[in-house]
Write an enzyme that holds these catalytic residues in place. Structure first.
Site, PDB file in Angstrom:
ATOM      1  N   ARG A 168       0.831  -1.219   0.000  1.00 12.23           N
ATOM      2  CA  ARG A 168       0.000   0.000   0.000  1.00 12.23           C
ATOM      3  C   ARG A 168       0.862   1.265   0.000  1.00 12.23           C
ATOM      4  O   ARG A 168       0.543   2.263   0.631  1.00 12.23           O
ATOM      5  CB  ARG A 168      -0.964   0.044   1.192  1.00 12.23           C
ATOM      6  N   SER A 219     -10.709  -0.246   3.626  1.00  7.90           N
ATOM      7  CA  SER A 219      -9.888  -0.394   4.847  1.00  7.90           C
ATOM      8  C   SER A 219      -9.355   0.966   5.268  1.00  7.90           C
ATOM      9  O   SER A 219      -8.706   1.644   4.472  1.00  7.90           O
ATOM     10  CB  SER A 219      -8.699  -1.317   4.571  1.00  7.90           C
ATOM     11  N   GLU A 242      -4.512   4.008   5.977  1.00  6.47           N
ATOM     12  CA  GLU A 242      -4.321   3.766   4.542  1.00  6.47           C
ATOM     13  C   GLU A 242      -4.988   4.916   3.777  1.00  6.47           C
ATOM     14  O   GLU A 242      -4.546   5.323   2.713  1.00  6.47           O
ATOM     15  CB  GLU A 242      -4.982   2.423   4.189  1.00  6.47           C
TER      16      GLU A 242
HETATM   17  C1  FAD Z   1     -15.490  -0.115  -0.654  1.00  5.48           C
HETATM   18  C2  FAD Z   1     -14.032   0.115  -0.909  1.00  5.48           C
HETATM   19  C3  FAD Z   1     -13.181  -0.957  -1.073  1.00  5.48           C
HETATM   20  C4  FAD Z   1     -11.828  -0.762  -1.321  1.00  5.48           C
HETATM   21  N1  FAD Z   1     -11.028  -1.855  -1.497  1.00  5.48           N
HETATM   22  C5  FAD Z   1      -9.705  -1.697  -1.760  1.00  5.48           C
HETATM   23  C6  FAD Z   1      -8.874  -2.834  -1.967  1.00  5.48           C
HETATM   24  O1  FAD Z   1      -9.318  -3.982  -1.955  1.00  5.48           O
HETATM   25  N2  FAD Z   1      -7.554  -2.620  -2.196  1.00  5.48           N
HETATM   26  C7  FAD Z   1      -7.017  -1.369  -2.250  1.00  5.48           C
HETATM   27  O2  FAD Z   1      -5.803  -1.256  -2.475  1.00  5.48           O
HETATM   28  N3  FAD Z   1      -7.798  -0.271  -2.073  1.00  5.48           N
HETATM   29  C8  FAD Z   1      -9.114  -0.403  -1.827  1.00  5.48           C
HETATM   30  N4  FAD Z   1      -9.920   0.698  -1.627  1.00  5.48           N
HETATM   31  C9  FAD Z   1      -9.296   2.035  -1.655  1.00  5.48           C
HETATM   32  C10 FAD Z   1      -9.404   2.742  -3.034  1.00  5.48           C
HETATM   33  O3  FAD Z   1     -10.393   2.166  -3.825  1.00  5.48           O
HETATM   34  C11 FAD Z   1      -8.085   2.719  -3.808  1.00  5.48           C
HETATM   35  O4  FAD Z   1      -7.049   3.264  -3.030  1.00  5.48           O
HETATM   36  C12 FAD Z   1      -8.178   3.481  -5.134  1.00  5.48           C
HETATM   37  O5  FAD Z   1      -7.013   3.259  -5.900  1.00  5.48           O
HETATM   38  C13 FAD Z   1      -8.385   4.976  -4.939  1.00  5.48           C
HETATM   39  O6  FAD Z   1      -8.668   5.536  -6.211  1.00  5.48           O
HETATM   40  P1  FAD Z   1      -9.399   6.920  -6.349  1.00  5.48           P
HETATM   41  O7  FAD Z   1      -9.391   7.294  -7.786  1.00  5.48           O
HETATM   42  O8  FAD Z   1     -10.704   6.887  -5.687  1.00  5.48           O
HETATM   43  O9  FAD Z   1      -8.376   7.860  -5.549  1.00  5.48           O
HETATM   44  P2  FAD Z   1      -8.713   9.163  -4.707  1.00  5.48           P
HETATM   45  O10 FAD Z   1      -9.358   8.781  -3.430  1.00  5.48           O
HETATM   46  O11 FAD Z   1      -9.401  10.168  -5.553  1.00  5.48           O
HETATM   47  O12 FAD Z   1      -7.245   9.695  -4.409  1.00  5.48           O
HETATM   48  C14 FAD Z   1      -6.377   8.983  -3.561  1.00  5.48           C
HETATM   49  C15 FAD Z   1      -5.068   9.782  -3.459  1.00  5.48           C
HETATM   50  O13 FAD Z   1      -4.419   9.812  -4.708  1.00  5.48           O
HETATM   51  C16 FAD Z   1      -4.248  11.150  -5.183  1.00  5.48           C
HETATM   52  N5  FAD Z   1      -4.518  11.082  -6.631  1.00  5.48           N
HETATM   53  C17 FAD Z   1      -5.663  10.693  -7.229  1.00  5.48           C
HETATM   54  N6  FAD Z   1      -5.503  10.665  -8.568  1.00  5.48           N
HETATM   55  C18 FAD Z   1      -4.229  11.077  -8.807  1.00  5.48           C
HETATM   56  C19 FAD Z   1      -3.475  11.256 -10.003  1.00  5.48           C
HETATM   57  N7  FAD Z   1      -3.972  11.022 -11.216  1.00  5.48           N
HETATM   58  N8  FAD Z   1      -2.193  11.680  -9.875  1.00  5.48           N
HETATM   59  C20 FAD Z   1      -1.647  11.921  -8.656  1.00  5.48           C
HETATM   60  N9  FAD Z   1      -2.324  11.770  -7.492  1.00  5.48           N
HETATM   61  C21 FAD Z   1      -3.599  11.340  -7.576  1.00  5.48           C
HETATM   62  C22 FAD Z   1      -5.261  11.978  -4.421  1.00  5.48           C
HETATM   63  O14 FAD Z   1      -4.826  13.317  -4.282  1.00  5.48           O
HETATM   64  C23 FAD Z   1      -5.289  11.254  -3.081  1.00  5.48           C
HETATM   65  O15 FAD Z   1      -4.194  11.636  -2.277  1.00  5.48           O
HETATM   66  C24 FAD Z   1     -11.283   0.546  -1.392  1.00  5.48           C
HETATM   67  C25 FAD Z   1     -12.152   1.643  -1.233  1.00  5.48           C
HETATM   68  C26 FAD Z   1     -13.509   1.432  -0.998  1.00  5.48           C
HETATM   69  C27 FAD Z   1     -14.419   2.620  -0.861  1.00  5.48           C
END
Ligand code: FAD
Length: 342
Positions: free
Chosen positions: A167, A241, A337
């Site tokens: 992570r 998580s 996380e």
């Molecule tokens: C129900 C649920 C289940 C999940 N299960 C998992 C799992 O099994 N495994 C896992 O690893 N994660 C899991 N997650 C966490 C999440 O889905 C991941 O971390 C995902 O990759 C986040 O993507 P996002 O586009 O929503 O990022 P965001 O929440 O929009 O951003 C996350 C971070 O990245 C930065 N960011 C976003 N896009 C960019 C970009 N293009 N360039 C630079 N920085 C950027 C943002 O500023 C922020 O700091 C889960 C979340 C939920 C709600």
């Protein structure tokens, strides 16, 4: 180049999965690298906080954001190369992660199936080297393109440059806030070897009556497991998580196993032992416990939820209380996380 409109005083509630009601002073959508760069350098915001947001599934806004939120919506999904055994699949940062997974699974390309249905967009996937059910992005990662937010230069990062860990990546550590990820390329197998070592996948495949699974079967099994175990953010606000599984040294792990028989322990990175954060939280009595509008989910203590109307600050306070309880009982510090904003 004409800039896209900048909205003012916008509720971020539709843009993140905790569903709290933080406001951003300004919000704009970038669907081209040039627009992203121009918006990032907008004179009004150059000296104010600016942040990139993907699907908002890994952030917690603890207060209003007094600056510019830039939604990264760079599109495009295409096969860019193939050598007969593998294919390179590239997605723009704004493509839904599961859309990329589905695209690969439909074609029988192997490598993404265990990562089915993780919320969020492709651009954020490398940030924390997303992982689930015995697989991580780094296993199939080929390269990414990132915009240097100081110089405007577009750079390519290979797997080594990303410094992936559990992570973790360079983008969460030394390079935090320095780059906008523009695209992600993964390397997928045309004749895949499936990874079904994870017990829950095996059990689900058995329930599905499948003996020789395909890429699609494994994806379906993972989707079934996720839908039965994790709360749907559209119904109950959450960010998956909340904490990482902590890693401790061998001596501490042995001492903990002695004091707490039955404590789950797994091999971690570099000789460390990984503990199950959900188990630690549950032992402290937080599973299913509700404090006002927030709480630890009844089926999965590691998932903190917004029952409706919670503020980001309340969720953060809950996380702090849980962290303190685990520290007191086990002497282990939980690390979030989820990315705290504000
Ligand atoms: C129900 C649920 C289940 C999940 N299960 C998992 C799992 O099994 N495994 C896992 O690893 N994660 C899991 N997650 C966490 C999440 O889905 C991941 O971390 C995902 O990759 C986040 O993507 P996002 O586009 O929503 O990022 P965001 O929440 O929009 O951003 C996350 C971070 O990245 C930065 N960011 C976003 N896009 C960019 C970009 N293009 N360039 C630079 N920085 C950027 C943002 O500023 C922020 O700091 C889960 C979340 C939920 C709600």
């Amino acid at each position: 180049m004409s800039l896209p409109p900048i909205q003012r005083q916008v509720s971020l509630r539709p843009y993140h999965t905790f569903g709290t009601d933080a406001f951003a002073s300004a919000l704009a959508v970038a669907d081209q690298p040039e627009t992203l760069w121009a918006l990032w350098n907008h004179p009004e915001f150059r000296d104010r906080p600016r942040m990139l947001l993907g699907g908002g599934s890994n952030v917690l806004f603890v207060r209003d954001f007094d600056g510019l939120v830039l939604l990264n919506r760079l599109g495009g999904l295409a096969e860019v190369d193939s050598d007969g055994s593998h294919v390179l699949l590239r997605a723009g940062a704004g493509v839904l992660w599961h859309h990329m997974v589905h695209y690969a699974v439909e074609r029988g390309w192997g490598g993404l199936e265990n990562l089915s249905l993780i919320p969020g967009l492709c651009g954020a996937a490398p940030m924390q080297n997303i992982g689930a059910y015995g697989a991580e992005l780094k296993d199939v990662f080929h390269e990414l393109e990132a915009l240097d937010l100081q110089s405007g230069e577009v750079l390519r990062f290979d797997r080594q440059a990303c410094q992936f860990g559990y992570r973790e990546s360079v983008f969460k550590r030394q390079a935090a806030g320095h780059y906008a990820i523009l695209s992600l390329t993964v390397r997928l197998a045309l004749r895949p070897t499936l990874n079904v070592t994870y017990g829950a996948i095996q059990d689900t495949l058995k329930q599905m009556g499948i003996v020789e699974p395909s890429v699609s079967d494994v994806s379906k099994a993972v989707i079934n497991i996720r839908q039965s175990k994790l709360p749907d953010p559209a119904v109950l606000g959450n960010a998956g998580s909340f904490f990482k599984n902590p890693e401790v040294g061998a001596a501490q792990a042995a001492e903990l196993a002695d004091r707490f028989p039955g404590m789950p322990q797994y091999p971690g990175g570099e000789g460390m032992i990984k503990l199950a954060a959900g188990w630690l939280i549950e032992q402290c009595g937080w599973k299913g416990k509700r404090l006002g509008n927030t709480g630890a989910h009844a089926q999965q203590a590691l998932v903190l939820v917004n029952y409706g109307g919670a503020t980001g600050a309340e969720i953060w306070q809950l996380a702090c209380d849980i962290r303190e309880a685990v520290l007191q009982q086990f002497g282990v510090t939980l690390v979030p996380e989820v990315n705290r904003v504000g």
